[in-house]
Motif scaffolding. Structure first.
Motif, mmCIF file in Angstrom:
data_model
loop_
_atom_site.group_PDB
_atom_site.id
_atom_site.type_symbol
_atom_site.label_atom_id
_atom_site.label_comp_id
_atom_site.label_asym_id
_atom_site.label_seq_id
_atom_site.Cartn_x
_atom_site.Cartn_y
_atom_site.Cartn_z
ATOM 1 N N ASN A 156 0.541 -0.962 0.140
ATOM 2 C CA ASN A 156 -0.005 0.146 0.365
ATOM 3 C C ASN A 156 0.899 1.445 -0.072
ATOM 4 N N THR A 211 4.407 4.672 -5.293
ATOM 5 C CA THR A 211 2.931 4.128 -4.795
ATOM 6 C C THR A 211 3.377 4.590 -3.021
ATOM 7 N N SER A 212 3.750 5.037 -2.567
ATOM 8 C CA SER A 212 3.704 6.254 -0.937
ATOM 9 C C SER A 212 2.579 7.634 -1.815
ATOM 10 N N TRP A 215 -0.747 6.155 -1.902
ATOM 11 C CA TRP A 215 -1.916 6.263 -0.534
ATOM 12 C C TRP A 215 -1.881 7.103 -0.383
ATOM 13 N N ASN A 219 -6.001 8.173 -0.037
ATOM 14 C CA ASN A 219 -6.514 8.333 1.544
ATOM 15 C C ASN A 219 -6.598 9.291 1.966
ATOM 16 N N ASN A 247 -2.191 5.611 10.005
ATOM 17 C CA ASN A 247 -2.141 4.352 9.838
ATOM 18 C C ASN A 247 -1.983 3.781 10.908
#
Length: 287
Positions: A156, A211-212, A215, A219, A247
């Motif tokens: 994620n 990819t970060s 997120w 989010n 998270n």
């Protein structure tokens, strides 16, 4: 503040020397085991700011007669970070997952970068005659550490929880998630510190950084201010609060200011990183 700086120096010196602040002695290895390199990194950052800072009357925060003491302090911190960097890489290589700590590795790497002799050679710091005692930057270890860090990234775009920030602290935090480093805090620090002069180290990790970024895009959380809108219908004539939350925190809450600030720091560093890499590509092609 300048008034509090001697106290901060003393605390960092106690930790680096293995003292307990009460007249007793502890082994450095025990101190290292109990304390987080996350705290060491930010204490070192504060120390660097103090060493380069001046008060309103133009006087340095750290008098010249204390530079030798500060040099010895940084030398101790640098040795601890280098030792921890090697230890964590050894644990990873041996497959010792019970002892390997990703957060310790990341911040040991950051402290190694900040306290290396190269920093002194570049003229960013003046510690008098002891400058040459600071260890040189070990690029082989740095490259390997970054490889381990980015390989440990989850699907994620975040990283595993890792060790608590202050494993021996006695302060009670409102949410246990506050005790752990938010992935964007770590990523932003890595990009901000290591990319200064070493931006190419991150080129191969652009997919992981993306990819970060995904997120962060997926989010964003929002909170409705009841004083500006109808909570039931969520029809608002005012503004929503939008941001991020770690998270590690309990689910269902609204955005948290410190988490949002860390995401923004990372996004800013991502933009600067990509700008420098693109600039390098253009210079290489048309240079």
């Amino acid at each position: 503040t300048p008034k509090d700086m001697p106290v901060s120096f003393k605390k960092l010196e106690e930790w680096a020397s293995g003292e307990d602040g009460k007249g007793g002695e502890r082994k450095v290895a025990a101190a290292r085991k109990e304390q987080s390199l996350y705290l060491t990194y930010w204490c070192s950052q504060a120390l660097f700011e103090a060493l380069q800072g001046f008060d309103s009357e133009g006087r340095p925060y750290v008098p010249s007669d204390q530079l030798s003491e500060m040099s010895l302090l940084l030398e101790r911190v640098s040795a601890i970070a280098y030792d921890e960097l090697c230890r964590q890489l050894a644990f990873d290589y041996a497959g010792d997952n019970a002892r390997f700590e990703l957060v310790q590795l990341a911040y040991a790497l950051l402290v190694h970068f900040e306290t290396s002799g190269d920093l002194m050679k570049e003229g960013k710091m003046n510690l008098g005659s002891n400058d040459g005692r600071m260890p040189p930057l070990n690029m082989k270890l740095a490259e390997k550490a970054l490889n381990v860090i980015f390989n440990a990234q989850m699907h994620n775009g975040l990283w595993p929880q890792g060790t608590p920030i202050d494993p021996v602290g006695d302060k009670v935090r409102g949410d246990v998630g506050n005790s752990f480093v938010f992935s964007f805090d770590m990523l932003g620090s890595l990009l901000a510190t290591i990319s200064r002069g070493h931006v190419e180290l991150f080129r191969q990790y652009i997919p992981q950084i993306y990819t970060s970024l995904k997120w962060a895009e997926d989010n964003v959380v929002e909170s409705v201010l009841s004083g500006y809108c109808d909570v039931d219908t969520r029809v608002s004539s005012g503004t929503y609060l939008r941001g991020w939350r770690s998270n590690h925190l309990k689910e269902g809450g609204g955005p948290i200011m410190w988490c949002t600030a860390q995401v923004f720091l990372s996004l800013t560093q991502m933009r600067e990183l990509l700008g420098e890499l693109l600039n390098n590509d253009i210079l290489q092609e048309f240079g």
